[in-house]
Design a protein around this motif. Structure first.
Motif, PDB file in Angstrom:
ATOM      1  N   ILE A 157       0.845  -1.201   0.000  1.00  0.00           N
ATOM      2  CA  ILE A 157       0.000   0.000   0.000  1.00  0.00           C
ATOM      3  C   ILE A 157       0.878   1.248   0.000  1.00  0.00           C
ATOM      4  O   ILE A 157       0.550   2.249  -0.626  1.00  0.00           O
ATOM      5  CB  ILE A 157      -0.962  -0.049   1.215  1.00  0.00           C
ATOM      6  CG1 ILE A 157      -2.016  -1.136   0.973  1.00  0.00           C
ATOM      7  CG2 ILE A 157      -1.615   1.303   1.460  1.00  0.00           C
ATOM      8  CD1 ILE A 157      -2.904  -1.425   2.169  1.00  0.00           C
ATOM      9  N   ARG A 158       1.993   1.174   0.678  1.00  0.00           N
ATOM     10  CA  ARG A 158       2.926   2.306   0.703  1.00  0.00           C
ATOM     11  C   ARG A 158       3.399   2.646  -0.719  1.00  0.00           C
ATOM     12  O   ARG A 158       3.518   3.821  -1.072  1.00  0.00           O
ATOM     13  CB  ARG A 158       4.116   1.976   1.604  1.00  0.00           C
ATOM     14  CG  ARG A 158       5.227   2.987   1.600  1.00  0.00           C
ATOM     15  CD  ARG A 158       4.882   4.278   2.330  1.00  0.00           C
ATOM     16  NE  ARG A 158       4.935   4.130   3.784  1.00  0.00           N
ATOM     17  CZ  ARG A 158       4.654   5.111   4.633  1.00  0.00           C
ATOM     18  NH1 ARG A 158       4.312   6.318   4.188  1.00  0.00           N
ATOM     19  NH2 ARG A 158       4.704   4.913   5.940  1.00  0.00           N
ATOM     20  N   ASP A 159       3.658   1.632  -1.521  1.00  0.00           N
ATOM     21  CA  ASP A 159       4.085   1.877  -2.910  1.00  0.00           C
ATOM     22  C   ASP A 159       3.076   2.752  -3.638  1.00  0.00           C
ATOM     23  O   ASP A 159       3.440   3.716  -4.318  1.00  0.00           O
ATOM     24  CB  ASP A 159       4.195   0.554  -3.694  1.00  0.00           C
ATOM     25  CG  ASP A 159       5.449  -0.235  -3.345  1.00  0.00           C
ATOM     26  OD1 ASP A 159       6.389   0.355  -2.771  1.00  0.00           O
ATOM     27  OD2 ASP A 159       5.477  -1.440  -3.648  1.00  0.00           O
ATOM     28  N   THR A 160       1.821   2.403  -3.514  1.00  0.00           N
ATOM     29  CA  THR A 160       0.800   3.139  -4.245  1.00  0.00           C
ATOM     30  C   THR A 160       0.518   4.486  -3.571  1.00  0.00           C
ATOM     31  O   THR A 160       0.297   5.498  -4.240  1.00  0.00           O
ATOM     32  CB  THR A 160      -0.461   2.249  -4.464  1.00  0.00           C
ATOM     33  OG1 THR A 160      -1.299   2.840  -5.434  1.00  0.00           O
ATOM     34  CG2 THR A 160      -1.218   1.997  -3.205  1.00  0.00           C
ATOM     35  N   ALA A 161       0.583   4.522  -2.247  1.00  0.00           N
ATOM     36  CA  ALA A 161       0.411   5.790  -1.524  1.00  0.00           C
ATOM     37  C   ALA A 161       1.499   6.781  -1.932  1.00  0.00           C
ATOM     38  O   ALA A 161       1.234   7.957  -2.175  1.00  0.00           O
ATOM     39  CB  ALA A 161       0.465   5.544  -0.016  1.00  0.00           C
ATOM     40  N   GLU A 162       2.710   6.281  -2.020  1.00  0.00           N
ATOM     41  CA  GLU A 162       3.859   7.117  -2.369  1.00  0.00           C
ATOM     42  C   GLU A 162       3.748   7.629  -3.812  1.00  0.00           C
ATOM     43  O   GLU A 162       4.088   8.785  -4.099  1.00  0.00           O
ATOM     44  CB  GLU A 162       5.131   6.267  -2.201  1.00  0.00           C
ATOM     45  CG  GLU A 162       6.429   7.019  -2.190  1.00  0.00           C
ATOM     46  CD  GLU A 162       6.654   7.876  -0.962  1.00  0.00           C
ATOM     47  OE1 GLU A 162       5.978   7.661   0.072  1.00  0.00           O
ATOM     48  OE2 GLU A 162       7.505   8.791  -1.036  1.00  0.00           O
ATOM     49  N   SER A 163       3.260   6.790  -4.689  1.00  0.00           N
ATOM     50  CA  SER A 163       3.141   7.184  -6.094  1.00  0.00           C
ATOM     51  C   SER A 163       2.079   8.251  -6.309  1.00  0.00           C
ATOM     52  O   SER A 163       2.168   9.061  -7.220  1.00  0.00           O
ATOM     53  CB  SER A 163       2.793   5.966  -6.960  1.00  0.00           C
ATOM     54  OG  SER A 163       3.811   4.995  -6.868  1.00  0.00           O
ATOM     55  N   HIS A 164       1.060   8.231  -5.449  1.00  0.00           N
ATOM     56  CA  HIS A 164      -0.068   9.154  -5.623  1.00  0.00           C
ATOM     57  C   HIS A 164      -0.109  10.248  -4.552  1.00  0.00           C
ATOM     58  O   HIS A 164      -1.087  10.989  -4.500  1.00  0.00           O
ATOM     59  CB  HIS A 164      -1.397   8.376  -5.556  1.00  0.00           C
ATOM     60  CG  HIS A 164      -1.680   7.507  -6.736  1.00  0.00           C
ATOM     61  ND1 HIS A 164      -2.356   7.953  -7.840  1.00  0.00           N
ATOM     62  CD2 HIS A 164      -1.365   6.222  -7.008  1.00  0.00           C
ATOM     63  CE1 HIS A 164      -2.471   6.967  -8.725  1.00  0.00           C
ATOM     64  NE2 HIS A 164      -1.873   5.900  -8.243  1.00  0.00           N
ATOM     65  N   ASP A 165       0.902  10.319  -3.677  1.00  0.00           N
ATOM     66  CA  ASP A 165       0.861  11.262  -2.546  1.00  0.00           C
ATOM     67  C   ASP A 165      -0.426  11.122  -1.743  1.00  0.00           C
ATOM     68  O   ASP A 165      -1.127  12.099  -1.464  1.00  0.00           O
ATOM     69  CB  ASP A 165       0.999  12.717  -3.043  1.00  0.00           C
ATOM     70  CG  ASP A 165       2.366  12.970  -3.641  1.00  0.00           C
ATOM     71  OD1 ASP A 165       3.276  12.141  -3.465  1.00  0.00           O
ATOM     72  OD2 ASP A 165       2.530  14.021  -4.295  1.00  0.00           O
ATOM     73  N   ARG A 166      -0.739   9.891  -1.377  1.00  0.00           N
ATOM     74  CA  ARG A 166      -1.990   9.621  -0.681  1.00  0.00           C
ATOM     75  C   ARG A 166      -1.807   9.360   0.801  1.00  0.00           C
ATOM     76  O   ARG A 166      -0.731   8.980   1.243  1.00  0.00           O
ATOM     77  CB  ARG A 166      -2.650   8.374  -1.274  1.00  0.00           C
ATOM     78  CG  ARG A 166      -3.475   8.661  -2.489  1.00  0.00           C
ATOM     79  CD  ARG A 166      -4.133   7.397  -3.001  1.00  0.00           C
ATOM     80  NE  ARG A 166      -4.802   7.684  -4.270  1.00  0.00           N
ATOM     81  CZ  ARG A 166      -5.003   6.809  -5.238  1.00  0.00           C
ATOM     82  NH1 ARG A 166      -4.576   5.568  -5.104  1.00  0.00           N
ATOM     83  NH2 ARG A 166      -5.613   7.151  -6.341  1.00  0.00           N
ATOM     84  N   LEU A 167      -2.909   9.522   1.530  1.00  0.00           N
ATOM     85  CA  LEU A 167      -2.960   9.079   2.923  1.00  0.00           C
ATOM     86  C   LEU A 167      -3.859   7.845   2.977  1.00  0.00           C
ATOM     87  O   LEU A 167      -5.006   7.886   2.521  1.00  0.00           O
ATOM     88  CB  LEU A 167      -3.511  10.192   3.817  1.00  0.00           C
ATOM     89  CG  LEU A 167      -3.547   9.897   5.319  1.00  0.00           C
ATOM     90  CD1 LEU A 167      -3.454  11.208   6.107  1.00  0.00           C
ATOM     91  CD2 LEU A 167      -4.790   9.146   5.748  1.00  0.00           C
ATOM     92  N   PHE A 168      -3.337   6.770   3.519  1.00  0.00           N
ATOM     93  CA  PHE A 168      -4.114   5.540   3.635  1.00  0.00           C
ATOM     94  C   PHE A 168      -4.431   5.234   5.095  1.00  0.00           C
ATOM     95  O   PHE A 168      -3.534   5.268   5.941  1.00  0.00           O
ATOM     96  CB  PHE A 168      -3.333   4.353   3.066  1.00  0.00           C
ATOM     97  CG  PHE A 168      -3.663   4.047   1.637  1.00  0.00           C
ATOM     98  CD1 PHE A 168      -4.711   3.198   1.316  1.00  0.00           C
ATOM     99  CD2 PHE A 168      -2.942   4.625   0.613  1.00  0.00           C
ATOM    100  CE1 PHE A 168      -5.015   2.912  -0.010  1.00  0.00           C
ATOM    101  CE2 PHE A 168      -3.241   4.355  -0.719  1.00  0.00           C
ATOM    102  CZ  PHE A 168      -4.283   3.486  -1.029  1.00  0.00           C
ATOM    103  N   VAL A 169      -5.686   4.946   5.350  1.00  0.00           N
ATOM    104  CA  VAL A 169      -6.080   4.405   6.647  1.00  0.00           C
ATOM    105  C   VAL A 169      -6.215   2.898   6.458  1.00  0.00           C
ATOM    106  O   VAL A 169      -6.996   2.449   5.617  1.00  0.00           O
ATOM    107  CB  VAL A 169      -7.416   5.014   7.115  1.00  0.00           C
ATOM    108  CG1 VAL A 169      -7.871   4.353   8.403  1.00  0.00           C
ATOM    109  CG2 VAL A 169      -7.276   6.522   7.288  1.00  0.00           C
TER     110      VAL A 169
END
Lengths: 324, 324, 324, 324
Positions: A157-169
């Motif tokens: 999930i970090r990979d995709t969060a990092e690619s999109h500048d996202r916050l994941f819960v």
């Protein structure tokens, strides 16, 4: 006290990786000590219904690396009744089984206590649950595997969060316990970890999110499923507070129970499996075998199930320091 | 036609494992061919806002194995306007960029087509999306990794399903396409696979579940998220039909996008990255590089995005035969 | 005592998974406590040659999950000379560095001791080595990951051993220590484990192999590389004794050092990283931070490097019982 | 032609991940088509010695994800003699087996050809070998898993190479074929790949190593085991040429055969398993089922074993371009 010649082993409650390693250890340690060993299928339900099979060394070959439990596990409403337990005792007597090893969590040990009380059968417990919520052992079997599964999922999930500048819960297992959340939170560099044991300070979280923003393009918040509000509500609150954030939720769910056990869970299961058989032979009963500071220790069922709080304040402090 | 001396590369749309391998291949193939290479950050948004950095061979060292995209990706509403694209074009001119390689899916190529039309800039596309929903390539970059992630997750779920004699409904990604569902369904021994391309025949599913019951203690049903009803509804219908089944649902969610790319995705990305640079130098533009039967092929953007149906009837037949 | 305002961190000796998590924790705990933090590249060699860079919170973002060490590590013959250490001290003074955190094994701490003795610089050590051969901590950073890598590899070998009814001798890391061998041996259901700490009783092994033959189609023998004879010789002896066995050897080698750190190694590294900074601020020096029974403890370097024997007799006994 | 009512399946040669998926598919497709299915244990050896068991749908439940082969595999010197094959034929007749599916590589199909010639028994082959060295199929079962295992191992080695600025020579499987080496080389960003199919140009390699030095701190050279010189010699030559490099060797060995099959191998095995049964029913014999461009195709054994060279010149060119 009657000499123990025949023992039986069962798994009960939610399955946990490493249960097979524990079954294997009980069976082989039993045979090593000259006992006959039986396997009871589907937990106490199999005990009530006589679903009991003989086990030999070969029957547990090549299972140490498998997730789940080859003996299966199930709920048993019948074993909660006296009549059910009476039937279970009859099945045991029929086969000449002198003692039991039960692998599971607090429900398993509560049932075992009742059974000992009424029918005076020697039982030793082994802590098999991913929740690590039992007193009398530093870790339960399955816990280390489950947190590594969580960490592996959050890394993805970090990979995709990092690619999109996202916050994941990310919501992880732990109905009554925040231990999976806390350790996986530290391991994945989470910004915050919400657990049932601690009141959530939303103000502090929002401030931290705001303050650390410049250092991070992605953020992870770990929420234990037992948290009062759950992942979805937490995500909504953050989104409200920071409308321009790209907030997403992921509920990890059942993948956390399965998979190959880690080395630590296999060693733990092997040690406790051997110890449980030796304990029965030494006359112990009504106790759970656990590992405390690297040593096998025994704890009465009544104490083991008391959910003594293992939340280490140091760990919550570390989440805060490292989320800079 | 102007000689190409400077090129730039961007990733756009949902991130997919292998995008970094593609970026690396474009950068190195560019340098190998004597070009200067720029990286555009955050997709078309970075193009509009001039978030463009020079890349050298070292800047892509040690990223082939990383999930996500080091150039990041984002939605860009501005690039959908003429004004946004004009600004993008100015940024390109300022840096003397002669051509682009865009890595993404149908949205990415639609944007590229518009941009070519208006500003006559040579662009080659690389299919980077886990959905494998583009014509002109057997597989898109990220698809193989995503299905392996699904398979790994369902293997874990199988452990717990098997231990509890449960039926699991697992929802996997694929808004418009059942390809992830279909291949992962075959790979995990699923009882049934529900995909948006095919009408669901609930009667047939229920009959099969009933018929195969004696052969199986656990069952898995895979549902593509784009299926009309979704995992939760499917689970309810099964539960209604078989009230005594222990039915559970798991929605895999965002873990499917991340993780280390598989060998196949790395090789595919490397080949298409090199091919895209060589294509630009040969004067190609407005086309997507793809791999068909092991050979690099080029397809005009207008055809590539047509979602030509890749569902192989053989595969659906195989699910049925093997779910005995 | 001078107030500590600037600290530096280095990794030295063989790399171990989790070193990056430790670096991250030192950097962030330093910043959290208002310090400036520097990173020294390539261990003591970078210290001698002034290869030192400023670190901020962002410079350690997204590295907790990476194997290896972003600061790199190297041997330094120069640091073994007084002249080298003097140069190192000058570099430290130039940058105003008041204290060091060194992450590594016994060689690292021996160097640090010398450096403190001569130049009176506060240093705290963090145990980063896959060998788990240091006193003063239950586990070293990297050990848990390494044994899981071994277990994963041996599980794969078991598949092929089982298919061919083969006996595999697997040599694992551990020049002076059998800990990796012992735990991975238990975890993979090994028939026997040969370690440098114990005299090999070949007679007993041969007898056991013969006796357990009927229960097993495949067998695994784990040999620590530090064992007097090594995997190849052990394999030859078994082959001689049982000419009809299909005996193979596998030397796992360098894969054991790399890979993503496990949850346990990440938590351990995070805790010790924070603890090392806090220890420096509390005036500690010349000590290694370790984790004993879940509590952070400090041990003087001179004691930590004494390789106190951690071989647990219970574990060797368990190998025997379970290899039935 | 006699109607086919009873078939048997065996695995032969080196085990390959996905063989279990193929066995499962043959068994279930057989039952689906109303046949009785037998399993022959330990390849042709079990055929000679009558080690043959009935299989039902349940006997192959939950094996699709397992490495190795539940039917086991073995060499059979006896089956190479006429007498051995005659005995094998008698065993088949005794059980009324009308046709065979054999899963393996060129040795397997050579044996099958002989058997057909002499005893006129319908046989269809399935390509199960990690080497991907058969004509008539784009990929053999096990190949995709094996290269992913190699890639995973080399990624780990990259971590340690990068930390120490080392050059690693990694020897991978492939006695006659460089395919594993070539694809894993591209996937791991190898500097050079040495394969048996191509003459090694050491001058070119040394020049490239020298030239690319500034861009890379670590380097990987992949050598196929079938290369004339092997990993150790290659490492020595590089070390001689660049005495100041820190050169290491890693021979991956048997881990490459085991492990859970990838999605691609499971799908391939499932499709070919079904196809092989259907082919027998359609009257085919003496052919191998393969997958070419996504379509099932059949190739006579005599052609399949001809090791048609699959080395794609494009791939070797890509190694060079990307090793900048």
């Amino acid at each position: 006290m009657k000499k123990i010649e025949n023992i039986a082993v069962l798994t009960s409650g939610g399955d946990a990786p490493g249960m097979n390693a524990a079954i294997r250890a009980v069976v082989r340690a039993g045979i090593y000590n000259g006992l006959n060993v039986f396997g009871i299928r589907r937990g106490y339900d199999g005990l009530v219904h006589g679903d009991i099979i003989p086990m030999d060394a070969k029957s547990v070959a090549n299972i140490i690396q498998r997730g789940g439990t080859v003996l299966k596990t199930a709920r048993s409403d019948e074993f909660r009744t006296y009549e059910g337990r009476r039937q279970a005792f009859e099945n045991i007597q029929k086969l000449g089984i002198d003692a039991l090893v039960v692998i599971g969590g607090d429900g398993t040990f509560t049932g075992a206590s009742k059974f000992i009380e009424e029918f005076d059968i020697p039982i030793i417990g082994i802590p098999g649950t991913i929740d690590n919520d039992l007193a009398g052992t530093d870790f339960t079997i399955g816990y280390d595997t489950a947190i590594n599964t969580v960490v592996d999922a959050v890394d993805k999930i970090r990979d995709t969060a990092e690619s999109h500048d996202r916050l994941f819960v990310v919501e992880v297992m732990g109905r009554d316990s925040g231990l999976i959340a806390l350790r996986s939170g530290i391991s994945t560099g989470a910004e915050a970890v919400l657990i049932p044991e601690l009141e959530v300070d939303y103000d502090a979280i929002m401030k931290r999110l705001d303050k650390t923003r410049k250092n991070k393009s992605s953020r992870i918040i770990i929420v234990a499923e037992g948290d009062k509000e759950g992942g979805l509500v937490v995500a909504e609150k953050i989104q409200e507070n920071f409308p321009h954030y790209d907030v997403r939720v992921s509920i990890l769910g059942h993948i956390q129970r399965g998979g190959k056990p880690t080395c630590m869970d296999r060693v733990l299961a092997s040690r406790l499996g051997v110890a449980s058989v030796e304990a029965l032979l030494e006359g112990r009963r009504g106790e759970m075998a656990g590992l405390i500071c690297g040593q096998v220790q025994f704890t009465p069922f009544s104490k083991a199930i008391k959910h003594i709080d293992k939340i280490n304040e140091n760990l919550t402090r570390i989440v805060e320091i490292l989320s800079l």
